[in-house]
Design a protein around this motif. Structure first.
Motif, PDB file in Angstrom:
ATOM      1  N   VAL A   9       0.899  -1.064   0.098  1.00 46.55           N
ATOM      2  CA  VAL A   9      -0.091  -0.050   0.064  1.00 46.55           C
ATOM      3  C   VAL A   9       0.713   1.151   0.109  1.00 46.55           C
ATOM      4  O   VAL A   9       0.675   2.197  -0.712  1.00 46.55           O
ATOM      5  CB  VAL A   9      -0.922  -0.038   1.294  1.00 46.55           C
ATOM      6  N   MET A  10       1.862   1.197   0.781  1.00 46.63           N
ATOM      7  CA  MET A  10       2.820   2.433   0.858  1.00 46.63           C
ATOM      8  C   MET A  10       3.630   2.587  -0.741  1.00 46.63           C
ATOM      9  O   MET A  10       3.617   3.820  -0.955  1.00 46.63           O
ATOM     10  CB  MET A  10       3.730   2.051   2.007  1.00 46.63           C
ATOM     11  N   ARG A  11       3.997   1.595  -1.060  1.00 43.23           N
ATOM     12  CA  ARG A  11       4.749   1.396  -2.385  1.00 43.23           C
ATOM     13  C   ARG A  11       3.848   2.024  -3.183  1.00 43.23           C
ATOM     14  O   ARG A  11       4.059   2.924  -4.305  1.00 43.23           O
ATOM     15  CB  ARG A  11       5.276  -0.207  -2.668  1.00 43.23           C
ATOM     16  N   ASP A  12       2.393   1.411  -3.612  1.00 46.95           N
ATOM     17  CA  ASP A  12       1.800   2.137  -4.430  1.00 46.95           C
ATOM     18  C   ASP A  12       1.203   3.431  -4.260  1.00 46.95           C
ATOM     19  O   ASP A  12       1.014   4.248  -5.429  1.00 46.95           O
ATOM     20  CB  ASP A  12       0.252   1.186  -4.324  1.00 46.95           C
ATOM     21  N   GLY A  13       1.131   3.802  -2.939  1.00 47.27           N
ATOM     22  CA  GLY A  13       0.629   5.220  -2.869  1.00 47.27           C
ATOM     23  C   GLY A  13       1.878   6.239  -3.082  1.00 47.27           C
ATOM     24  O   GLY A  13       1.437   7.123  -3.541  1.00 47.27           O
ATOM     25  N   VAL A  14       3.078   5.959  -2.856  1.00 43.44           N
ATOM     26  CA  VAL A  14       3.914   6.857  -3.106  1.00 43.44           C
ATOM     27  C   VAL A  14       4.414   6.781  -4.522  1.00 43.44           C
ATOM     28  O   VAL A  14       4.654   8.105  -5.157  1.00 43.44           O
ATOM     29  CB  VAL A  14       5.391   6.433  -2.335  1.00 43.44           C
TER      30      VAL A  14
END
Length: 119
Positions: A37-42
């Motif tokens: 989620v963090m990877r996709d968000g950033v």
């Protein structure tokens, strides 16, 4: 063009929401890690931000290049740190706190460095 700008702005905000949400979901004791989620968000926030600048440059209003440069630098640091630590089982608490601080600073720059808030 205004519709495209607004869609990109919403996607940009949602990307940072995912990054910050992924970080805040790990508040408390326990191991911290970089999540999908963090990877996709950033990644989403970074790409939408680049596209948003492109749309703004194509418009009639002046673009604040200083703000764009600061946001690009912070966004790039966030992207590199997240991607570099994606495959690690855990990350140090200091890195986790740094990611959270940078993400919040990025949002602060976007909101506070705005013509709406200048006198």
């Amino acid at each position: 063009m205004e519709t495209v700008r607004l869609i990109l702005l919403i996607v940009h905000i949602l990307g940072f929401s995912a990054l910050i949400g992924g970080l805040l979901a790990q508040v408390g004791p326990g191991e911290k890690k970089v999540t999908g989620v963090m990877r996709d968000g950033v990644g989403t926030a970074f790409l939408a931000g680049l596209l948003l600048v492109g749309v703004l440059e194509g418009g009639d209003d002046p673009v604040n290049h200083g703000k764009v440069a600061v946001k690009l630098l912070i966004g790039l640091v966030l992207l590199v740190l997240v991607m570099a630590n994606m495959r690690k089982e855990k990350i140090p608490n200091g890195l986790w706190a740094g990611l959270l601080a940078l993400a919040i600073i990025e949002v602060g720059v976007a909101v506070l460095w705005s013509p709406v808030h200048s006198s």
